[in-house]
Write a protein that holds these residues in place. Structure first.
Motif, short mmCIF file in Angstrom:
data_model
loop_
_atom_site.label_atom_id
_atom_site.label_comp_id
_atom_site.label_asym_id
_atom_site.label_seq_id
_atom_site.Cartn_x
_atom_site.Cartn_y
_atom_site.Cartn_z
N ALA A 234 51.17 62.13 12.47
CA ALA A 234 52.12 61.01 12.52
C ALA A 234 52.72 60.89 13.90
CB ALA A 234 53.21 61.21 11.47
N MET A 235 52.94 62.04 14.55
CA MET A 235 53.42 62.09 15.92
C MET A 235 52.61 63.13 16.66
SD MET A 235 56.01 59.97 16.44
CE MET A 235 56.70 60.65 17.94
N TRP A 236 52.24 62.81 17.91
CA TRP A 236 51.58 63.80 18.75
C TRP A 236 52.39 63.93 20.04
CZ3 TRP A 236 48.93 67.77 17.82
CH2 TRP A 236 48.28 68.45 18.84
N GLY A 237 53.04 65.07 20.20
CA GLY A 237 53.98 65.21 21.30
C GLY A 237 55.15 64.27 21.07
N SER A 238 55.44 63.45 22.05
CA SER A 238 56.55 62.49 21.92
C SER A 238 56.07 61.11 21.50
CB SER A 238 57.28 62.38 23.26
OG SER A 238 56.39 61.94 24.29
N ASP A 239 54.77 60.98 21.24
CA ASP A 239 54.19 59.67 20.94
C ASP A 239 53.68 59.61 19.50
OD1 ASP A 239 54.57 58.79 23.60
OD2 ASP A 239 52.73 59.81 24.20
N GLY A 240 53.82 58.43 18.90
CA GLY A 240 53.22 58.20 17.60
C GLY A 240 51.78 57.75 17.76
N ALA A 241 51.05 57.72 16.66
CA ALA A 241 49.67 57.24 16.69
C ALA A 241 49.66 55.77 17.11
CB ALA A 241 49.03 57.40 15.32
N GLU A 242 48.71 55.41 17.96
CA GLU A 242 48.58 54.01 18.35
C GLU A 242 48.23 53.18 17.12
OE1 GLU A 242 47.19 54.46 23.01
OE2 GLU A 242 45.74 53.79 21.54
N GLY B 201 50.18 53.79 36.08
CA GLY B 201 50.86 54.60 35.09
C GLY B 201 50.02 54.73 33.83
N HIS B 202 50.68 55.12 32.74
CA HIS B 202 49.96 55.26 31.47
C HIS B 202 49.39 53.91 31.03
CE1 HIS B 202 48.94 56.34 27.37
NE2 HIS B 202 49.68 55.33 26.94
N VAL B 203 48.12 53.90 30.70
CA VAL B 203 47.45 52.68 30.25
C VAL B 203 47.08 52.84 28.78
CG1 VAL B 203 45.45 51.18 30.54
CG2 VAL B 203 46.54 52.21 32.55
N PRO B 204 47.58 51.99 27.88
CA PRO B 204 47.17 52.07 26.46
C PRO B 204 45.65 51.96 26.34
CG PRO B 204 49.01 50.55 26.75
CD PRO B 204 48.54 50.91 28.12
N SER B 205 45.09 52.67 25.38
CA SER B 205 43.63 52.72 25.28
C SER B 205 43.02 51.34 25.11
CB SER B 205 43.22 53.63 24.12
OG SER B 205 43.67 53.12 22.87
N ALA B 206 43.70 50.44 24.41
CA ALA B 206 43.14 49.10 24.20
C ALA B 206 43.07 48.30 25.49
CB ALA B 206 43.98 48.34 23.17
N ALA B 207 43.89 48.66 26.49
CA ALA B 207 43.88 47.94 27.77
C ALA B 207 42.90 48.55 28.77
CB ALA B 207 45.29 47.93 28.37
N MET B 208 42.41 49.74 28.50
CA MET B 208 41.56 50.43 29.46
C MET B 208 40.26 49.68 29.77
SD MET B 208 41.46 52.93 31.55
CE MET B 208 42.53 54.30 31.07
N PRO B 209 39.57 49.08 28.78
CA PRO B 209 38.33 48.36 29.13
C PRO B 209 38.56 47.27 30.17
CG PRO B 209 38.47 48.67 26.76
CD PRO B 209 39.79 49.10 27.32
N HIS B 210 39.67 46.54 30.07
CA HIS B 210 39.95 45.46 31.02
C HIS B 210 40.16 46.02 32.42
CE1 HIS B 210 41.08 41.19 31.51
NE2 HIS B 210 41.85 41.63 32.49
N TRP B 211 40.91 47.14 32.50
CA TRP B 211 41.15 47.75 33.80
C TRP B 211 39.84 48.26 34.41
CZ3 TRP B 211 44.92 47.66 37.20
CH2 TRP B 211 46.23 47.38 36.79
#
Length: 367
Positions: free
Chosen positions: A34-42, A243-253
């Motif tokens: 449900a949480m990994w480190g300080s982040d929730g699942a995308e 900085g941190h790039v959400p996985s869904a945005a990585m293909p565009h970058w």
């Protein structure tokens, strides 16, 4: 076949493309933290599988974490096979291997570790238990498979990367290239040279800044964050830090880059286990340069340019060679796309995984 797939990696949205693909071949239920480190699942909206986000103890700790409230899920799903997407010495692998044994369900674990290490207590004992309990293992690389054998595992092993590349997401995109150049105010003739991943010393990112300083027509693009960022920002010339790039945005970058570099440096306790950013960039038609660390040469093959790890002069030469030859960049881009589709596509990874599942379930059935 009902499969329970347990994985902290699947907190990343684009990685769950694998679950969608698997869910079209088996009756799939996934468990993620449900949480990994300080982040929730995308966020995602699963269509071909069910997903359970469960609380974990020691969230963010790769080999210490384990799940709370997991047993009721196992009992409710009543799987024919349990896929533990973790190293054999991890606490969560021990947890699931124990649950699977009690229910007489075959289990399979996953391993990336490509260096044989002496495991401190209690991890060595947990690994021994897992080795003697599971029906099979998936190794991400041949080097990882060899380490399993060295560590004493004698069961079935299939070499399959953890996650394939979704080639519908990661694909050449001229519009993304134009948008990225506009966003960064790239000059005419200026090449965008990127790196994606954690900004840590062992990834060799400082070597990339040293090499780029000798090539005035390059603009560095760092996709990721980490402890080296402040140092890099002070030393890098003509660089952009996304900085941190959400996985869904990585293909565009990635599709907006001209070249991607992964200059990893081996240490006594680590060497590059795969280099996933390489295959994602390759799928986007981006030429790649990689160091000789770990699995990089095998992943890139003849579709990339390889340099000795730690050799800044060689990296300068490779960048200069690619930047001065559009035809070579085009040739490598074509080879890269073909290599990903042949070896690393989601479809290929899922097909090989399901085949291995069936062999393990058949092998565990009474004769």
């Amino acid at each position: 076949m009902k499969v329970l797939y347990v994985s902290k990696a699947m907190v990343i949205e684009t990685y769950r493309d694998k679950l969608e693909a698997l869910g079209r071949h088996v009756d799939l239920t996934a468990v993620v933290p449900a949480m990994w480190g300080s982040d929730g699942a995308e966020p995602s909206q699963p269509r071909a599988y069910a997903i359970n986000s469960l609380p974990v103890r020691f969230s963010g700790q790769n080999h210490l974490h384990y799940y709370r409230k997991l047993r009721p899920v196992v009992e409710r799903v009543s799987p024919d096979l349990v896929h533990i997407d973790e190293e054999p010495y991890s606490a969560v692998t021990f947890q699931l291997a124990s649950l699977s044994k009690r229910r007489h369900v075959p289990a399979v674990f996953f391993a990336w570790q490509n260096l044989l290490k002496r495991l401190p207590p209690p991890f060595g004992s947990m690994q021994s238990y897992v080795f003697g309990t599971v029906a099979g293992a998936i190794a991400g690389t041949h080097a990882a498979a060899h380490v399993l054998t060295q560590a004493g595992y004698t069961g079935p092993v299939s070499v399959i990367p953890q996650v394939g590349v979704a080639t519908t997401r990661f694909t050449p995109n001229a519009e993304a290239r134009a948008e990225t150049r506009a966003r960064l105010n790239a000059r005419s003739g200026e090449l965008l040279v990127g790196y994606g991943g954690r900004l840590v010393r062992e990834k060799g990112v400082h070597l990339l800044t040293q090499a780029a300083a000798q090539l005035p027509d390059l603009r560095l693009v760092f996709l990721g964050d980490g402890p080296e960022r402040a140092r890099l920002e002070r030393s890098a010339r003509n660089a952009y830090f996304a900085g941190h790039v959400p996985s869904a945005a990585m293909p565009h970058w990635l599709a907006g880059l001209d070249i991607l570099v992964l200059p990893s440096l081996s240490t006594k306790s680590w060497r590059e286990q795969f280099g996933r950013i390489l295959v994602e960039a390759m799928a986007c038609g981006v030429p790649v340069i990689g160091s000789s660390s770990g699995e990089i040469p095998a992943v890139a093959g003849d579709a990339g340019v390889l340099v000795p790890e730690g050799d800044v002069s060689a990296l300068v030469g490779a960048l200069r060679k690619l930047s001065s030859s559009p035809s070579l960049r085009c040739e490598l881009a074509q080879r890269a796309c073909a290599r990903v589709h042949e070896r690393y596509s989601q479809e290929r990874i899922v097909r090989d995984t399901v085949t291995f599942y069936h062999s393990l379930v058949a092998g565990s059935s009474p004769s």
